[in-house]
Design a protein around this motif. Structure first.
Motif, short mmCIF file in Angstrom:
data_model
loop_
_atom_site.label_atom_id
_atom_site.label_comp_id
_atom_site.label_asym_id
_atom_site.label_seq_id
_atom_site.Cartn_x
_atom_site.Cartn_y
_atom_site.Cartn_z
N GLY A 49 0.77 -1.28 0.17
CA GLY A 49 -0.16 0.32 -0.02
C GLY A 49 0.97 0.98 -0.39
O GLY A 49 2.42 0.60 0.15
N LEU A 50 0.40 2.15 0.25
CA LEU A 50 0.59 3.70 0.20
C LEU A 50 0.72 3.86 1.10
O LEU A 50 -0.72 4.13 2.35
N VAL A 51 1.60 4.93 1.88
CA VAL A 51 1.57 5.37 3.61
C VAL A 51 0.59 6.75 3.43
O VAL A 51 1.08 7.40 2.89
N THR A 52 -0.53 7.32 4.01
CA THR A 52 -1.04 8.44 3.61
C THR A 52 -1.09 8.51 5.08
O THR A 52 -1.49 9.80 5.14
N PHE A 53 -0.35 8.21 5.81
CA PHE A 53 -0.24 9.07 7.56
C PHE A 53 0.90 8.32 8.09
O PHE A 53 0.25 7.47 8.42
N ALA A 54 1.69 9.61 8.51
CA ALA A 54 2.76 8.85 9.60
C ALA A 54 2.95 10.21 10.18
O ALA A 54 3.07 10.48 10.58
N SER A 55 1.64 9.73 11.61
CA SER A 55 1.60 11.18 12.60
C SER A 55 1.05 10.48 14.03
O SER A 55 0.76 9.83 14.07
N TRP A 56 1.24 11.91 14.59
CA TRP A 56 0.80 11.61 16.35
C TRP A 56 -0.84 11.40 15.59
O TRP A 56 -1.65 12.23 14.47
N GLY A 57 -2.15 10.61 16.24
CA GLY A 57 -3.04 10.84 15.87
C GLY A 57 -4.03 10.17 16.95
O GLY A 57 -5.14 9.28 16.65
N ALA A 58 -4.40 11.30 18.00
CA ALA A 58 -5.49 11.50 18.79
C ALA A 58 -4.50 10.04 19.73
O ALA A 58 -3.69 9.61 20.60
#
Ligand SMILES: [Zn+2]
Length: 192
Positions: A93-102
């Motif tokens: 897949g494609l990484v669409t988010f890589a961050s703090w996610g609440a």
């Protein structure tokens, strides 16, 4: 009819013809392949994200006493594992988010066609970034620590008041798999 009338009319037709020709040309030569088309299909079984760790501390669906701040409807499964345990991509897949996610704490989201996989409570030290492509079985992260520092106004805290990696009481991977944005039981995707 004057010849200028024909000349003007002809000019208009010529301009329209050129416009149509170029628009068609642009559409037909747009060979850029969308990310989803370049991925392998999803017919094969998914790869278990934490080899050696199969105990599930919280299953998908409704739950009675979730961790404070977590939903009574559990959108995925929780697989406990020590901090630093390697997390494998369950599918391409494609990484669409890589961050703090609440509530998910540090999170990675990988999308493949209508499938969206979220890996939550991961390490803040990212080894993949947004827009990276990943292949099934590739290490995309490690299980994150229970406590994290440096997030401003992090509302998630443990019983000692220390900030946590999202809504969590201990090191684990929370795995959510959505199909067309609807969460389904991730266990459906694995063969044991
Ligand atoms: Zn969970």
């Amino acid at each position: 009819m004057s010849s200028s009338f024909f000349k003007t009319t002809f000019s208009y037709f010529l301009i329209i013809f050129i416009l149509i020709f170029f628009i068609t040309f642009i559409v037909l030569t747009d060979t850029s392949i969308s990310y989803s088309e370049s991925f392998s299909n999803l017919d094969g079984e998914f790869i278990w994200p934490l080899p050696g760790y199969s105990y599930i501390s919280s299953y998908f669906g409704r739950r009675v006493s979730p961790t404070s701040g977590a939903s009574t409807y559990h959108s995925g499964i929780d697989i406990p594992a020590p901090e630093g345990t390697k997390i494998l991509a369950v599918c391409d897949g494609l990484v669409t988010f890589a961050s703090w996610g609440a509530g998910g704490g540090y999170t990675i989201v990988v999308e493949n066609n209508d499938i969206k996989v979220s890996y939550c409570h991961v390490s803040p030290i990212y080894i993949v970034s947004r827009n990276d492509t990943v292949t099934a079985g590739k290490v995309i992260s490690t299980v994150g620590p229970k406590n994290v520092y440096g997030i401003n106004n992090n509302p998630y805290k443990d019983s000692n008041g220390n900030p946590t990696n999202g809504a969590t009481t201990g090191c684990h991977l929370h795995l959510t798999i959505k199909e067309n944005n609807i969460a389904i039981d991730p266990l459906q995707f694995f063969n044991f």
